[in-house]
Design a protein around this motif. Structure first.
Motif, PDB file in Angstrom:
ATOM      1  N   GLY A  98      -9.105  14.027  44.971  1.00  0.00           N
ATOM      2  CA  GLY A  98      -8.038  13.340  45.693  1.00  0.00           C
ATOM      3  C   GLY A  98      -6.687  13.728  45.136  1.00  0.00           C
ATOM      4  N   PRO A  99      -5.630  13.406  45.859  1.00  0.00           N
ATOM      5  CA  PRO A  99      -4.289  13.779  45.412  1.00  0.00           C
ATOM      6  C   PRO A  99      -3.865  12.984  44.176  1.00  0.00           C
ATOM      7  N   SER A 100      -2.769  13.401  43.594  1.00  0.00           N
ATOM      8  CA  SER A 100      -2.220  12.725  42.435  1.00  0.00           C
ATOM      9  C   SER A 100      -1.941  11.263  42.780  1.00  0.00           C
ATOM     10  N   GLY A 101      -2.353  10.360  41.900  1.00  0.00           N
ATOM     11  CA  GLY A 101      -2.081   8.942  42.105  1.00  0.00           C
ATOM     12  C   GLY A 101      -3.080   8.234  43.000  1.00  0.00           C
ATOM     13  N   SER A 102      -4.167   8.907  43.393  1.00  0.00           N
ATOM     14  CA  SER A 102      -5.103   8.287  44.335  1.00  0.00           C
ATOM     15  C   SER A 102      -6.124   7.374  43.642  1.00  0.00           C
ATOM     16  N   GLY A 103      -6.123   7.347  42.294  1.00  0.00           N
ATOM     17  CA  GLY A 103      -6.976   6.393  41.592  1.00  0.00           C
ATOM     18  C   GLY A 103      -8.187   6.994  40.893  1.00  0.00           C
ATOM     19  N   LYS A 104      -8.258   8.312  40.834  1.00  0.00           N
ATOM     20  CA  LYS A 104      -9.426   8.977  40.240  1.00  0.00           C
ATOM     21  C   LYS A 104      -9.582   8.646  38.759  1.00  0.00           C
ATOM     22  N   THR A 105      -8.501   8.827  37.992  1.00  0.00           N
ATOM     23  CA  THR A 105      -8.559   8.568  36.553  1.00  0.00           C
ATOM     24  C   THR A 105      -8.804   7.092  36.284  1.00  0.00           C
ATOM     25  N   THR A 106      -8.177   6.245  37.077  1.00  0.00           N
ATOM     26  CA  THR A 106      -8.385   4.798  36.909  1.00  0.00           C
ATOM     27  C   THR A 106      -9.855   4.453  37.109  1.00  0.00           C
ATOM     28  N   MET A 107     -10.468   5.009  38.166  1.00  0.00           N
ATOM     29  CA  MET A 107     -11.887   4.731  38.430  1.00  0.00           C
ATOM     30  C   MET A 107     -12.743   5.226  37.279  1.00  0.00           C
TER      31      MET A 107
ATOM     32  N   ASP B  87     -12.590  14.300  33.097  1.00  0.00           N
ATOM     33  CA  ASP B  87     -11.343  14.113  33.847  1.00  0.00           C
ATOM     34  C   ASP B  87     -10.496  15.372  33.774  1.00  0.00           C
ATOM     35  N   GLU B  88     -10.512  16.167  34.815  1.00  0.00           N
ATOM     36  CA  GLU B  88      -9.757  17.417  34.897  1.00  0.00           C
ATOM     37  C   GLU B  88      -9.880  18.223  33.608  1.00  0.00           C
ATOM     38  N   PRO B  89     -11.115  18.481  33.161  1.00  0.00           N
ATOM     39  CA  PRO B  89     -11.275  19.131  31.859  1.00  0.00           C
ATOM     40  C   PRO B  89     -10.749  20.561  31.861  1.00  0.00           C
TER      41      PRO B  89
ATOM     42  N   PRO C 161      -3.017  -2.051  44.525  1.00  0.00           N
ATOM     43  CA  PRO C 161      -4.154  -1.744  43.647  1.00  0.00           C
ATOM     44  C   PRO C 161      -4.288  -0.235  43.439  1.00  0.00           C
ATOM     45  N   ALA C 162      -4.551   0.180  42.203  1.00  0.00           N
ATOM     46  CA  ALA C 162      -4.755   1.603  41.905  1.00  0.00           C
ATOM     47  C   ALA C 162      -6.127   2.035  42.396  1.00  0.00           C
ATOM     48  N   VAL C 163      -7.097   1.091  42.331  1.00  0.00           N
ATOM     49  CA  VAL C 163      -8.420   1.308  42.912  1.00  0.00           C
ATOM     50  C   VAL C 163      -8.707   0.082  43.765  1.00  0.00           C
TER      51      VAL C 163
ATOM     52  N   THR D 205     -11.216  15.929  39.768  1.00  0.00           N
ATOM     53  CA  THR D 205     -10.321  17.065  39.978  1.00  0.00           C
ATOM     54  C   THR D 205      -9.443  16.814  41.193  1.00  0.00           C
ATOM     55  N   HIS D 206      -8.308  17.504  41.274  1.00  0.00           N
ATOM     56  CA  HIS D 206      -7.594  17.491  42.554  1.00  0.00           C
ATOM     57  C   HIS D 206      -7.635  18.882  43.189  1.00  0.00           C
ATOM     58  N   ASP D 207      -8.518  19.742  42.614  1.00  0.00           N
ATOM     59  CA  ASP D 207      -8.673  21.106  43.101  1.00  0.00           C
ATOM     60  C   ASP D 207      -9.879  21.161  44.042  1.00  0.00           C
TER      61      ASP D 207
ATOM     62  N   MET E  33      -6.019  -3.683  39.652  1.00  0.00           N
ATOM     63  CA  MET E  33      -4.611  -3.947  39.862  1.00  0.00           C
ATOM     64  C   MET E  33      -3.958  -3.937  38.488  1.00  0.00           C
ATOM     65  N   TYR E  34      -3.143  -2.937  38.198  1.00  0.00           N
ATOM     66  CA  TYR E  34      -2.456  -2.909  36.901  1.00  0.00           C
ATOM     67  C   TYR E  34      -1.382  -3.993  36.876  1.00  0.00           C
ATOM     68  N   ALA E  35      -1.173  -4.578  35.695  1.00  0.00           N
ATOM     69  CA  ALA E  35      -0.151  -5.612  35.554  1.00  0.00           C
ATOM     70  C   ALA E  35       1.202  -5.052  35.980  1.00  0.00           C
ATOM     71  N   GLY E  36       1.945  -5.853  36.716  1.00  0.00           N
ATOM     72  CA  GLY E  36       3.292  -5.462  37.098  1.00  0.00           C
ATOM     73  C   GLY E  36       3.353  -4.513  38.290  1.00  0.00           C
ATOM     74  N   THR E  37       2.217  -4.277  38.963  1.00  0.00           N
ATOM     75  CA  THR E  37       2.244  -3.423  40.153  1.00  0.00           C
ATOM     76  C   THR E  37       1.878  -4.255  41.384  1.00  0.00           C
ATOM     77  N   SER E  38       2.224  -3.742  42.549  1.00  0.00           N
ATOM     78  CA  SER E  38       1.958  -4.504  43.770  1.00  0.00           C
ATOM     79  C   SER E  38       0.835  -3.892  44.604  1.00  0.00           C
TER      80      SER E  38
HETATM   81  N1  LIG Z   1      -1.355   1.960  32.983  1.00  0.00           N
HETATM   82  C1  LIG Z   1      -0.895   1.875  34.239  1.00  0.00           C
HETATM   83  N2  LIG Z   1      -0.038   0.896  34.604  1.00  0.00           N
HETATM   84  C2  LIG Z   1       0.413   0.798  35.866  1.00  0.00           C
HETATM   85  N3  LIG Z   1       0.085   1.636  36.854  1.00  0.00           N
HETATM   86  C3  LIG Z   1      -0.760   2.652  36.555  1.00  0.00           C
HETATM   87  C4  LIG Z   1      -1.285   2.835  35.237  1.00  0.00           C
HETATM   88  N4  LIG Z   1      -2.095   3.911  35.246  1.00  0.00           N
HETATM   89  C5  LIG Z   1      -2.058   4.391  36.501  1.00  0.00           C
HETATM   90  N5  LIG Z   1      -1.260   3.640  37.305  1.00  0.00           N
HETATM   91  C6  LIG Z   1      -1.011   3.823  38.746  1.00  0.00           C
HETATM   92  O1  LIG Z   1      -2.258   3.763  39.417  1.00  0.00           O
HETATM   93  C7  LIG Z   1      -2.311   4.705  40.464  1.00  0.00           C
HETATM   94  C8  LIG Z   1      -3.527   5.608  40.268  1.00  0.00           C
HETATM   95  O2  LIG Z   1      -3.334   6.381  39.106  1.00  0.00           O
HETATM   96  P1  LIG Z   1      -4.449   7.358  38.541  1.00  0.00           P
HETATM   97  O3  LIG Z   1      -4.005   7.857  37.226  1.00  0.00           O
HETATM   98  O4  LIG Z   1      -5.758   6.673  38.604  1.00  0.00           O
HETATM   99  O5  LIG Z   1      -4.417   8.523  39.638  1.00  0.00           O
HETATM  100  P2  LIG Z   1      -5.120   9.963  39.667  1.00  0.00           P
HETATM  101  O6  LIG Z   1      -5.835  10.040  40.976  1.00  0.00           O
HETATM  102  O7  LIG Z   1      -5.929  10.159  38.434  1.00  0.00           O
HETATM  103  O8  LIG Z   1      -3.879  10.955  39.692  1.00  0.00           O
HETATM  104  P3  LIG Z   1      -3.698  12.428  39.009  1.00  0.00           P
HETATM  105  O9  LIG Z   1      -4.381  13.404  39.933  1.00  0.00           O
HETATM  106  O10 LIG Z   1      -2.219  12.611  39.010  1.00  0.00           O
HETATM  107  O11 LIG Z   1      -4.285  12.407  37.636  1.00  0.00           O
HETATM  108  C9  LIG Z   1      -0.998   5.441  40.449  1.00  0.00           C
HETATM  109  O12 LIG Z   1      -0.162   4.877  41.410  1.00  0.00           O
HETATM  110  C10 LIG Z   1      -0.483   5.194  39.051  1.00  0.00           C
HETATM  111  O13 LIG Z   1       0.921   5.198  39.026  1.00  0.00           O
END
Ligand SMILES: Nc1ncnc2c1ncn2[C@@H]1O[C@H](COP(=O)(O)OP(=O)(O)OP(=O)(O)O)[C@@H](O)[C@H]1O
Ligand SMILES: [Mg+2]
Length: 357
Positions: free
Chosen positions: A48-57, A170-172, A29-31, A203-205, A22-27
């Motif tokens: 997964g699609p953009s914003g699905s949490g791949k990079t965060t994981m 990560d999407e190299p 969870p990213a993962v 990847t999202h491909d 859960m990133y600070a200031g968000t409601s």
């Molecule tokens: N530093 C951060 N602070 C707050 N929210 C974040 C931060 N980094 C990512 N997020 C949010 O967490 C969610 C997951 O983001 P993440 O970057 O993990 O997605 P992704 O699957 O890698 O997307 P993409 O395919 O666009 O790279 C998104 O809703 C994003 O806005």
């Protein structure tokens, strides 16, 4: 220690247990409660699609982002709270982060110098890494004297040269054009074979994921919807989301109670008459909307009586069952459909993380 096998080493598994972020200031969870076992030497892809949490994981595995809950282990050792450089993981991201003022060789040597590897061994390992990415001739160039694909290969070499437990990517290939991408995809597959190292690839491909992976974990809104080998995900999607994210599909209601039947385009039969459909095969009348020649096959666009659209596939050279504007009967062998929850009822019914092990 001067052979390419200089870079090879025992593979390591990674266990992700109930991890959330859960990133600070968000409601949201990213993962969200992700569990996953990655086997030693496995090529695992997060798709997964953009914003699905791949990079965060991936960033939590690498140690760039702190976990809110859960734990991450390599070979049974909890690494969740270790600094990134103590985790012994190689990392490659989309935008090449090479040192611009250092030659290729010095870029690759850098992580070894940081680890105080003896000079003679550094030279041998840099040579092996250059061989691995086929850049032996480029050791003395500066990054700006290389193409994008070559720069990314240097980044790959630098990430594996210190024999990490696993390589995180990560999407190299994200910034590269299609042709270079295809070429580097094959290079990455070869590197994986040669090194026998655990790879986690983001990847999202979907095509890239299907081509490269031993298994794919499909991310959606911070959760893993399904994880499995490419063919299993494609042939047996567990959810509507997976079916629609990976390739094209026809989705039919009314086959089983409260569930939808997903049929892949190449599994959909088209006949001109209902009595030509074998008994026991579900069937739906459809209108052919368009036929597109896509090189090795034709894509036959369909609209069904309930207003939904779909498609069938025919290998080029095979006779086409109908022309645009004509009616057909679409049918399929029941063994060829996957039943998924009707997500219009409720998402929570099928969102449990698919842990392995
Ligand atoms: N530093 C951060 N602070 C707050 N929210 C974040 C931060 N980094 C990512 N997020 C949010 O967490 C969610 C997951 O983001 P993440 O970057 O993990 O997605 P992704 O699957 O890698 O997307 P993409 O395919 O666009 O790279 C998104 O809703 C994003 O806005
Ligand atoms: Mg990302």
């Amino acid at each position: 220690m001067s052979q390419p096998s200089t870079l090879g080493q025992a593979s390591h598994g990674i266990r992700i247990s109930a991890v959330s972020k859960m990133y600070a200031g968000t409601s949201q969870p990213a993962v969200n409660d992700v569990s996953l076992d990655i086997a030693p030497g496995e090529f695992m892809t997060f798709l997964g699609p953009s914003g699905s949490g791949k990079t965060t994981m991936l960033s939590m595995i690498a140690g760039f982002v702190a976990l809110t809950a859960g734990r991450i282990e390599t070979d049974g050792r909890d690494i969740s709270r270790l600094k990134p450089h103590k985790r012994d993981l190689g990392v490659v991201f989309q935008h090449y982060a090479l040192f611009p003022h250092m030659t290729v060789a010095r870029n690759i040597a850098f992580p070894l110098q940081q680890r105080s590897v003896p000079k003679a061994e550094i030279a041998a390992r840099v040579r092996a890494a250059l061989e691995l990415v086929r850049l032996e001739q480029y050791a003395d160039r500066l990054p700006r004297q290389l193409s994008g694909g070559q720069q990314q290969r240097v980044a790959l070499a630098r990430a594996v040269v210190y024999q990490p437990r696993a390589l995180l990517l990560d999407e190299p290939l994200g910034a590269l054009d299609k042709k270079l991408r295809d070429q580097l995809q094959r290079e990455i597959a070869r590197m994986h074979r040669e090194l026998g190292m655990t790879f986690i690839f983001v990847t999202h491909d979907q095509e890239e994921a299907l081509t490269l992976s031993d298994r794919i974990a499909v991310f959606n809104e911070g959760r893993i919807e399904q994880v499995g080998p490419p063919a299993e995900l494609y042939e047996r999607p567990a959810t509507l989301f997976v079916a629609e994210f990976l390739g094209e599909s026809n989705v039919f209601a009314g086959v089983a109670d409260g569930q939808l039947a997903v049929v892949r385009p190449e599994r959909l039969e088209l006949s001109s008459r209902a009595d030509a459909v074998p008994a026991g095969h579900p069937q739906r009348p459809a209108l052919v909307t368009d036929i597109v020649y896509v090189g090795n096959h034709h894509r036959i666009g369909l609209r069904f009586a309930d207003g939904t659209s779909g498609c069938a596939m025919r290998v080029s050279g095979a006779p086409l069952p109908a022309a645009p504007g004509e009616s057909v009967i679409a049918s399929w062998t029941p063994a060829h459909h996957s039943l998924v929850a009707d997500s219009t009822t409720t998402r929570t019914e099928h969102q449990s993380p698919v842990g392995i092990g």
